[in-house]
Structures are given as C-alpha cells and as structure tokens.
Design a protein around this motif. Structure first.
Motif, PDB file in Angstrom:
ATOM      1  N   PRO B 187      19.817  28.197  40.428  1.00  0.00           N
ATOM      2  CA  PRO B 187      19.557  26.979  39.993  1.00  0.00           C
ATOM      3  C   PRO B 187      19.034  26.744  38.426  1.00  0.00           C
ATOM      4  O   PRO B 187      17.898  26.579  38.358  1.00  0.00           O
ATOM      5  CB  PRO B 187      18.574  26.462  41.194  1.00  0.00           C
ATOM      6  CG  PRO B 187      17.886  27.571  41.647  1.00  0.00           C
ATOM      7  CD  PRO B 187      18.767  28.802  41.288  1.00  0.00           C
ATOM      8  N   THR B 188      19.809  27.252  37.606  1.00  0.00           N
ATOM      9  CA  THR B 188      19.173  27.178  36.152  1.00  0.00           C
ATOM     10  C   THR B 188      20.352  26.396  35.423  1.00  0.00           C
ATOM     11  O   THR B 188      21.674  26.433  35.723  1.00  0.00           O
ATOM     12  CB  THR B 188      19.002  28.666  35.662  1.00  0.00           C
ATOM     13  OG1 THR B 188      20.006  29.310  35.374  1.00  0.00           O
ATOM     14  CG2 THR B 188      17.830  29.176  36.397  1.00  0.00           C
ATOM     15  N   ALA B 189      19.946  25.930  34.186  1.00  0.00           N
ATOM     16  CA  ALA B 189      21.135  25.296  33.266  1.00  0.00           C
ATOM     17  C   ALA B 189      22.278  26.310  33.056  1.00  0.00           C
ATOM     18  O   ALA B 189      23.424  26.043  33.126  1.00  0.00           O
ATOM     19  CB  ALA B 189      20.401  24.991  31.948  1.00  0.00           C
ATOM     20  N   PHE B 190      21.814  27.686  32.840  1.00  0.00           N
ATOM     21  CA  PHE B 190      22.893  28.621  32.804  1.00  0.00           C
ATOM     22  C   PHE B 190      23.609  28.832  33.820  1.00  0.00           C
ATOM     23  O   PHE B 190      24.901  29.128  33.888  1.00  0.00           O
ATOM     24  CB  PHE B 190      22.145  30.153  32.378  1.00  0.00           C
ATOM     25  CG  PHE B 190      21.740  30.195  31.041  1.00  0.00           C
ATOM     26  CD1 PHE B 190      21.999  29.199  30.200  1.00  0.00           C
ATOM     27  CD2 PHE B 190      20.814  31.346  30.910  1.00  0.00           C
ATOM     28  CE1 PHE B 190      21.242  29.321  28.990  1.00  0.00           C
ATOM     29  CE2 PHE B 190      20.235  31.390  29.341  1.00  0.00           C
ATOM     30  CZ  PHE B 190      20.221  30.564  28.456  1.00  0.00           C
ATOM     31  N   GLY B 191      22.927  29.106  35.138  1.00  0.00           N
ATOM     32  CA  GLY B 191      23.727  29.214  36.373  1.00  0.00           C
ATOM     33  C   GLY B 191      24.511  28.166  36.823  1.00  0.00           C
ATOM     34  O   GLY B 191      25.552  28.555  37.002  1.00  0.00           O
TER      35      GLY B 191
END
Lengths: 285, 276
Positions: B187-191
């Motif tokens: 749950p990150t912007a990259f992910g």
C-alpha cells in the motif's frame, strides 16, 4: 556526462527511493527511469511540463491473411516460439509470443503471412528545467532491452551538456538490466539484509562483471538484520567491491513516497544515511 | 488448482506468499518462475536436487558448403549474424534460436548447436515438489528456462507459480498457465501504480483474481477504493510484522515456524478455493 545507474537484483530493495534522493542531492539535469515494465520514478519527480510522447516500435509481428491461408498448419509446426496456435478452426498468431523472426512468412506456400510493425510501448520525455526520460512497455510485450536503450538515448540526446545523469534501473539480471548497464560510469547496487538480498547481489555482481561495469554496494533497511548486513559487507570486502553505506529502516520513507516527495526532502535518519551514501558514491566517479 | 502469484513491483512479498501457500498444502508443487532472481529455493533449502540443463540452439556454418550468398545474414531480424571475410559469423547471445538462417540457406551449410542458458532444479522437500528455474548470469532472455520450469505444472493438487516482477512477456507466460491470479500489493504510491498495471494484465488474460495487501502498516486508501471499484476481493492483509520480516530475512518459512501464520495461509488458500 557521468552516468550513475541504480540497480538491485532483487526487487523492492529501494532503488527508486535511492535514485530520487540522489537526484535531489546532485541537482542532476538528466534523469531516466529504465524500469520499463514497472516504472515509478515519475511519481516522486516534480514535473511541471507535459511530456513529449512517442511510440516505441518493438519487433515486428506476424499477421495471417485468412483469404489466402489454406490452413495447412506448417507455420505453426515450424514456429520455435509456439506463437501460432490452432483456435476455433483456424491458425492464430499469439501477439505476445511472436518474436517477429519471419520464419513463418518463408514457410507459407500461399504467401498468406506478412510481418507488421508493432507498437510495444510508449516513450515519454519531459523537458522542463531538467530532462527526464521514461517509458512504459505495453503489457506482456518483450523487447524491454531495446526500449531501455531508447530511454537512455533519448535522455542523452536531450541533455548533452548535463554533468550528472541519474538512471533508475529494473530488478533482475536479464535483458533490461544488461541493456541499462551499457555505457554507464557506475552501477550502485541497493540490496537488503536477507538471504534473498545476498543471493541476488551475487547474481547481479556476476552480471556486472560479465559486462565490465564498475559497481558499488549499499544496504537499505540494514537494521532489519545486522547479521545479514555484516555478511553483505564481508562479501563486498572479499570481492573488492566498494561498500558505500547503509540506510536504516525508516517509516518516513514510505510516508514521503505516498506524498509524492523524496526522502531527501524530509529530515529523518534515512535522509542522513543517504547523504553519506551519496557522498561515498560520488567519490568513486 | 494452479495459482499464479504476481505483483508488478518487486519486493512486495510474492515469494513469501507463494512459498507459504505451497507449504500449507499437502502434496503441492511450487514453481519459481522468477528465473533472474530465483529465491524460493533459499526458503525450502532442498537437499537432493536433480538438475535439468536448459539449452538453446544457435547456428554453426560449414565453411566448405557456404557460398557467401548472405541470405542468412539478410534474413536474421535480430542482428545476430554479421558477414566478416566472406562468411557469416554468429553472436550466440543475440540469437533468438528461430532457425531462420538454417531454413533460408540454399546450400544446407547451416546446422544447429546447443548452448546452456540455465537449469531447472527439482526436489522434494517435506511434501512439496520444489521447481526452480535458474537463468545463467549474462543471459538476456529467461524465456527458455521459464518455459522448461512451467512444464512441471501439476495436473492434480495445488501448483503455486511464483512469477517474475513487472508486466512483460515473462509474466504473461507464467500467469497464462494459472486458473487463478493472486496479486501481492504494497500500500504505497509505488506499489499501487504497478498493482494497477498488473491488474490490467490479469484482466487481459481473463483470469479470476484477488489481492493480498502486504506490509499493510501505512494507510493508503486509494488502493482499497480501486479494489472496490474494480471488484477485486482483498483476501488478506499482512501488517508489517517484525517477526515475519526477520524470519523471511533468515530464509525461514513462517508457516512452519508458527502455527498462527500457517492458519493465516490456510485461510487464504480456502478463500481462493484451493485445498489446504
């Protein structure tokens, strides 16, 4: 232009986080994201201009003219890539499996198969106060090595006078990585302290050696296992690989990413450690 | 049942999920298709390993029969052949093994030789058949190794296919063999960005799918909203857990170390519809 490429072998060790921090520290005028099948650098790179986009042509693809096809299946039989399959009563080219070698066009007695250009991705070039070159490979396509070469070329052509270029690479050791390594001055490998991190580091180092690339190593989230970090340091000493530092696990890192900024913009332990890694890396150039 | 585990972004926990799913299911098969960085074997630590070499063809030219017509060089679309001093010379690393040069040669001067590009390791470890595709460093294409590894997909019982990261041809090939695609996301912007890419890929392949959110310690609601909108079931959330992190760093299979984790993965498998 001095080009620094960030690689890791294993995915998710923090390549892009390190690349973004290096971009801030170095004020680099030339940037590229070579992780063409999972690009991310654009998310934390301030871009105030619209990119200039262009189509990436991959290998050509075979196309069957069903008005001419006699259904003999010889094309399917000779295709080494199993790209021509018999489906619902006729032969169909699997566009992802076809490598565009052209053998089928030769074997077809009816002249029913021809090769056609195939758009396999899109290149984007941002030319604002600095140059940022990136691309996205079309889903399921091959040719990522060729696209990586085009991303780097676009960067070099657009920023011929830049002193420093920071290039974010892809995980693995295959075609994208091999293509990204060519012509760079230094490869910084970001690894993590785990059995997987070490195994993948050994594989990426072998690859770097084959292609005669100069490499340095840093460990991200080193405090997750000080024991494995020590092992990595030992490996580097044994193999005469410069060890340029270790970065602690810092929850502010992912927080920064989610806000679209670099950890270099936040005052935190990871920032301080990254500055040290940056200094040590630049000393190697 | 055949489950492909994929992620787009690297390092989200594909191998953690794959290895544990295989470990909680009696008689399962685990196939590591991340041939560039095969790490499943570091967890299963197999002892009695049988190795199958993976070879690819490349052309050799018989000088006495070659008339120097250049048909082969002109045909090769991969620039693997060049004409030097009246004879074709091959660059084996660039060759795609299509067989075209041998096909177009009017004089029968081309034959094929094999060279090794990797291995597929096979072993049985505590009831799990462990298959690892391993590409030799320096080789550009992992596809031949990956295809050889995928021949071990089992017709009965559970097969877990641990896919490479990204969304290129190797991922399509690995996931194409599955009945179900399990996406492991961070749950990150990259992910999230890479998760959307791989979700599009799974949609293109017309496979049913579900998601495991790993390292769920940062709140990133956009991802859950996307899942809801696109009707992707969130099957499990693994919070960032120091114990999992340190066991994984040491190459331990968490479900074998602690019954709590075994239950977690059994439940996941049941939700997907496989048998634990």
């Amino acid at each position: 232009m001095k080009k620094i490429l960030i690689l890791s072998g294993k995915g998710g060790t923090g390549k892009t986080t390190v690349a973004a921090a290096f971009i801030r520290f170095s004020h680099a005028q030339a940037l590229a994201d070579c992780d063409v099948d999972a690009p991310n650098l654009h998310i934390i790179t301030e871009l105030d201009v619209e990119p200039q986009t262009s189509e990436f042509m991959g290998s050509q693809r075979a196309k069957i003219d069903y008005d001419k096809c006699a259904g003999c299946g010889f094309c399917s039989y000779t295709c080494k890539f199993e790209a021509i399959k018999h489906e619902k009563g006729r032969y169909v080219v699997d566009q992802n499996a076809c490598e565009g070698c052209g053998v089928c066009t030769q074997v077809c007695q009816e002249g029913a198969i021809t090769l056609h250009d195939d758009v396999a991705g899109e290149l984007s070039l941002y030319s604002g106060d600095r140059i940022f070159s990136t691309a996205e490979l079309k889903m399921g396509r091959g040719n990522s090595g060729k696209l990586v070469a085009e991303v780097k070329n676009a960067m070099v052509n657009a920023a011929p006078d830049a002193d420093i270029a920071i290039i974010d690479g892809s995980p693995g050791i295959g075609c994208s990585v091999i293509s990204s390594v060519s012509g760079v001055d230094l490869v910084l490998i970001v690894t993590e302290p785990s059995v997987s991190g070490l195994s993948d580091l050994e594989r990426i180092m072998k690859t770097a050696e084959i292609f005669q690339a100069k490499a340095a190593v840093c460990v991200n989230r080193y405090d997750v296992s000080e024991e494995h970090t020590a092992e990595i340091e030992e490996y580097c000493t044994e193999h005469n690989i410069p060890f340029v530092g270790k970065i602690p696990y810092d929850s502010q890192t992912s927080q920064a990413i989610n806000e679209g900024i670099s950890v270099a913009d936040v005052d935190c332990p990871a920032h301080t450690a990254l500055e040290e890694v940056y200094k040590n890396t630049m000393n190697l150039l | 049942m055949r489950i492909a585990v994929l992620s787009g972004k690297g390092g989200t926990g594909k191998t953690l999920v794959s290895v544990n799913l295989a470990a909680v299911s009696e008689g399962s098969t685990y196939i590591d298709c991340d041939v560039e960085e095969p790490n499943g074997r570091l967890f299963f630590k197999p002892e009695k390993v049988t190795e199958k070499k993976v070879n690819v063809d490349f052309p050799v030219f018989k000088a006495s029969m070659c008339k120097g017509c250049r048909k082969c060089v002109n045909f090769c679309r991969f620039n693997a052949l060049v004409f030097i001093k009246d004879a074709p010379v091959v660059f084996p690393e660039v060759c795609h093994s299509c067989g075209g040069c041998s096909f177009v040669c009017p004089f029968g001067a081309v034959s094929e030789k094999k060279r090794q590009v990797g291995v597929v390791e096979q072993s049985n470890e505590d009831g799990v058949r462990v298959i690892s595709g391993i590409l030799n460093p320096g080789e550009a294409s992992g596809m031949p190794v990956l295809k050889e590894a995928l021949k071990n997909v089992s017709r009965t019982g559970l097969t877990v296919i641990d896919c490479p990261p990204g969304s290129a041809c190797s991922v399509t090939e690995s996931a194409g063999r599955a009945d179900y695609c399990l996406l492991v996301a961070e749950p990150t912007a990259f992910g999230f960005h890479n998760f959307k890419m791989v979700h599009r890929l799974v949609t293109m392949l017309e496979k049913p799918c579900g998601v495991v959110i790993n390292k769920a310690d940062t709140s990133y609601d956009v991802m859950k909203e996307y899942c809801e909108e696109n009707e992707i079931p969130v099957l499990m959330e693994i919070p960032y857990d120091e114990k999992i992190a340190s066991m994984t760093a040491d190459g331990k299979i968490v479900s074998r170390e602690d019954e709590k984790y075994a239950d977690m993965f059994r439940e996941l498998l049941e939700k997907i519809g496989g048998e634990a």
